[in-house]
Design a protein around this motif. Structure first.
Motif, mmCIF file in Angstrom:
data_model
loop_
_atom_site.group_PDB
_atom_site.id
_atom_site.type_symbol
_atom_site.label_atom_id
_atom_site.label_comp_id
_atom_site.label_asym_id
_atom_site.label_seq_id
_atom_site.Cartn_x
_atom_site.Cartn_y
_atom_site.Cartn_z
ATOM 1 N N ILE A 195 13.574 -8.571 4.799
ATOM 2 C CA ILE A 195 12.209 -8.991 4.485
ATOM 3 C C ILE A 195 11.339 -8.265 5.491
ATOM 4 N N LYS A 196 10.593 -7.275 5.033
ATOM 5 C CA LYS A 196 9.794 -6.452 5.934
ATOM 6 C C LYS A 196 8.341 -6.907 5.866
ATOM 7 N N ASP A 197 7.970 -7.687 6.864
ATOM 8 C CA ASP A 197 6.617 -8.241 6.929
ATOM 9 C C ASP A 197 5.854 -7.510 8.025
ATOM 10 N N MET A 198 5.446 -6.287 7.745
ATOM 11 C CA MET A 198 4.846 -5.464 8.787
ATOM 12 C C MET A 198 3.438 -5.924 9.162
ATOM 13 N N ALA A 199 2.824 -6.773 8.359
ATOM 14 C CA ALA A 199 1.504 -7.295 8.697
ATOM 15 C C ALA A 199 1.586 -8.624 9.437
ATOM 16 N N GLU A 366 -6.382 -12.093 5.996
ATOM 17 C CA GLU A 366 -5.061 -11.928 5.379
ATOM 18 C C GLU A 366 -4.797 -10.459 5.008
ATOM 19 N N ILE A 367 -5.088 -9.592 5.959
ATOM 20 C CA ILE A 367 -4.789 -8.171 5.808
ATOM 21 C C ILE A 367 -4.131 -7.687 7.096
ATOM 22 N N PRO A 368 -3.401 -6.571 7.046
ATOM 23 C CA PRO A 368 -2.755 -6.056 8.256
ATOM 24 C C PRO A 368 -3.770 -5.687 9.336
ATOM 25 N N GLY A 369 -3.366 -5.853 10.597
ATOM 26 C CA GLY A 369 -4.256 -5.539 11.710
ATOM 27 C C GLY A 369 -4.679 -4.088 11.732
ATOM 28 N N GLY A 370 -3.739 -3.173 11.432
ATOM 29 C CA GLY A 370 -4.076 -1.750 11.421
ATOM 30 C C GLY A 370 -5.084 -1.406 10.353
ATOM 31 N N MET A 371 -4.982 -2.072 9.212
ATOM 32 C CA MET A 371 -5.940 -1.857 8.117
ATOM 33 C C MET A 371 -7.327 -2.327 8.554
ATOM 34 N N TYR A 372 -7.380 -3.472 9.191
ATOM 35 C CA TYR A 372 -8.652 -4.041 9.657
ATOM 36 C C TYR A 372 -9.327 -3.101 10.663
ATOM 37 N N THR A 373 -8.572 -2.657 11.670
ATOM 38 C CA THR A 373 -9.162 -1.807 12.707
ATOM 39 C C THR A 373 -9.554 -0.443 12.162
ATOM 40 N N VAL A 408 0.814 -2.754 2.759
ATOM 41 C CA VAL A 408 1.703 -2.181 3.769
ATOM 42 C C VAL A 408 1.381 -0.696 3.869
ATOM 43 N N THR A 409 1.819 -0.066 4.952
ATOM 44 C CA THR A 409 1.575 1.369 5.114
ATOM 45 C C THR A 409 2.321 2.151 4.045
ATOM 46 N N PRO A 410 1.688 3.092 3.324
ATOM 47 C CA PRO A 410 0.317 3.568 3.491
ATOM 48 C C PRO A 410 -0.688 2.970 2.498
ATOM 49 N N THR A 411 -0.220 2.101 1.572
ATOM 50 C CA THR A 411 -1.133 1.615 0.542
ATOM 51 C C THR A 411 -2.248 0.746 1.138
#
Length: 591
Positions: A195-199, A366-373, A408-411
């Motif tokens: 289970i890959k929860d990268m966010a 409710e979005i990944p931190g990298g996406m937010y920044t 998730v990266t890269p979508t």
């Protein structure tokens, strides 16, 4: 008999990538390898992800050599693992089977035992080649199901959709969605399901439900991978441990927490209280963490947090009564499924160890931190950061029309960039989707694979010019040119299959890296030749100086007598008189 859970340490790949922009150099990696070898983790994630690109781009090191040196240092003490994006490997566009097979074959040959493969769309067709080629080459296929959440619509957005008779999705990414994917991957030959929860968005209750369901319906080992960004990571991993997970991903304390994985040391304390065996040499893990502290200080310019965990010896620890009580309460609340109380206590535990606080903005959005920044940075460049709230409201709309891709990266970056583009269009008085990134166009077109929900043909035609889904045709793939380096003796830029693969996967970065590598080799060989010539000159000179005056006179006369004079009695202009040295011929070296 104690229950056993295996531990995959992700410090040297995911840990440094999450916290320090993947800037650990080879010398720093080498310093911790003896400790990791002694620690005996089940597996070490050391390669893939951003590592190959970063070590070439920023550190000017060879990614294959990075892997091979780690293998030499670890041996068979732990399995080495890497991360790749299925048919895309490390980029956006899919690769033909020949490139995928070559990459995986060489990865296994260089030391990888387990390849964790994921697809950003959870499109299993994009993972089939990796599963097959890993197994054919003697490796293990760790098949990751990318955890994600449903688009988060406001009440106003749902009301407007209802008014226009448009149905917004609900419970699209429920437990059954992930279990169904896992069962399909098991049938394809997966050795592990992750289970890959990268966010870091999986909540403790979702973690418990998902692990239980997977253990009931899947026979291969289940691995939990999550991050701590919004504050769920520690609690969700504890819930996985209580509900039958086989493997957990952790990082050593100085490379854990915040946007990284949960701390091994904190989870080891939970394991001790639950009578669970991790099988890790704690003393070696402690020594590795101490060395990582010094390395973290060396990476200060890339450390955006600069919050250091407290010093803690997991091999010989004692907790204060107050902290010990927190661990007991966390277990009690986890067993009783009291999620809010569990999260409160685990976050107090993390506060005690001085890990970064949860990112409330990421948690709420409710979005990944990298996406937010990244979205914020994009807006700041244009002095439009005041539009961020509107961008956050646009994200679920963009995601919906593009087939609800997992964030998730890269979508996640594709959706985020397009949401920013839409708001900028609106700010200029233009309709949304006036400006579209090429990656968004390709996503909607179908180039990257099948999206979780179908895309409206009318919208696809508006964005791409075609109504039908159009997959990437790998038969049209052309390998990048491998030119000869005339400046360096006409040798090929890529000297072997591994270097040719670097050109395939990272055309621009690898071209620069390999050109510098060829130049350095050319200069080094040229210097070695000159040094060898000088050494021989010195030897002849010293031998001459040891001669007696009579022997020197005799040598001079013999030289004059045997010298090739012209018919006019003068030395041949093409010859150079030397009393000490005759030039040596050297084999061809490219210089």
């Amino acid at each position: 008999m104690k229950k056993k859970i295996l531990v995959r340490d992700v410090t040297l790949r995911d840990g440094q990538q999450s916290l320090f922009a993947t800037r650990m150099n080879q010398q720093q990696v080498d310093r911790v390898l003896p400790y990791f070898k002694e620690a005996g983790f089940y597996a070490l994630e050391v390669w893939g992800g951003a590592v190959p690109d970063s070590v070439m781009r920023y550190l000017h090191e060879d990614p294959w050599e990075r892997l091979e040196k780690i293998k030499a240092g670890i041996g068979d003490a732990s399995k080495l693992t890497a991360l790749s994006r299925g048919r895309n490997l490390f980029g956006y566009n899919p690769y033909p089977d020949s490139v995928i097979e070559g990459f995986l074959r060489n990865s296994v040959k260089s030391g990888i035992d387990i390849m964790r493969v994921f697809d950003a769309l959870n499109d299993i067709d994009n993972m089939k080649a990796t599963i097959r080629f890993m197994k054919e080459n003697g490796g293990m296929a760790d098949c990751a199901v990318c955890f994600t959440v449903d688009p988060k619509f406001t009440f106003k957005q749902r009301t407007q959709a209802l008014f226009h008779r448009k149905k917004l999705p609900r419970n699209l990414f429920g437990i059954s969605y992930f279990v169904k994917l896992a069962k399909k991957l098991e049938k394809l030959g997966a050795d592990i399901i992750s289970i890959k929860d990268m966010a870091g968005l999986i909540t403790p209750s979702e973690s418990a439900d998902l692990i239980r369901q997977l253990k009931n319906e899947v026979s291969v080992p289940i691995n939990m991978h999550t991050h701590c960004t919004p504050g769920y990571g520690l609690a969700s991993t504890l819930m996985a441990m209580l509900n039958g997970v086989d493997i957990i991903d952790t990082a050593l304390m100085n490379f854990a927490g915040g946007p990284a994985a949960p701390s091994y040391e904190v989870l080891q304390i939970f394991a001790d209280k639950l009578d669970i065996e991790f099988g890790v040499n704690r003393k070696a893990a402690f020594e590795a963490n101490n060395e990582l502290l010094e390395i973290r200080k060396e990476l200060a310019e890339f450390d955006s947090y600069k919050i250091f965990p407290i010093g803690f010896d997991i091999s010989n620890y004692s907790l204060s009564p107050e902290v010990d009580k927190l661990f007991d309460l966390a277990i009690e609340y986890a067993q009783d499924n009291k999620e809010d109380r569990l999260l409160d206590v685990t976050q107090r535990i993390e506060m005690h160890f001085n890990f970064p606080e949860p990112d409330e903005e990421v948690k709420h959005a409710e979005i990944p931190g990298g996406m937010y920044t990244n979205m914020l940075a994009q807006l700041k460049q244009l002095n439009l950061d005041h539009l961020l709230p509107k961008v956050l409201l646009t994200v679920p709309i963009v995601r919906l029309v593009s087939g609800c891709p997992p964030l998730v990266t890269p979508t996640s970056q594709i959706v985020g960039v397009q949401a920013v583009n839409c708001v900028i269009d609106e700010n200029k008085g233009l309709p949304h989707y006036t400006n579209n990134s090429i990656q968004f166009v390709n996503l909607v077109k179908g180039v990257y694979g099948k999206t979780p929900t179908p895309i409206d043909p009318d919208f696809r035609e508006k964005i791409t010019g075609v109504r039908e889904e159009t997959p990437y045709d790998t038969t049209t793939y052309k390998h990048p040119e491998n030119p000869r380096c005339d400046k360096y003796g006409g040798i090929l830029l890529a000297q072997n299959e591994k270097e040719e693969l670097l050109l395939d996967l990272f055309p621009s970065v690898a071209s620069n890296f390999l050109n510098n590598k060829r130049e350095k080799h050319y200069i080094d060989v040229k210097r070695e030749i000159e040094e060898e010539k000088q050494r021989k000159r010195d030897e002849i000179r010293m031998a001459y100086e040891r001669l007696s005056p009579e022997e020197k006179q005799k040598r001079l006369m013999e030289g004059l007598y045997n010298y090739p004079w012209t018919s006019e009695g003068k030395p041949d202009a093409k010859e150079e008189i030397s009393f000490f040295v005759e030039e040596e011929e050297f084999p061809e070296t490219g210089v």
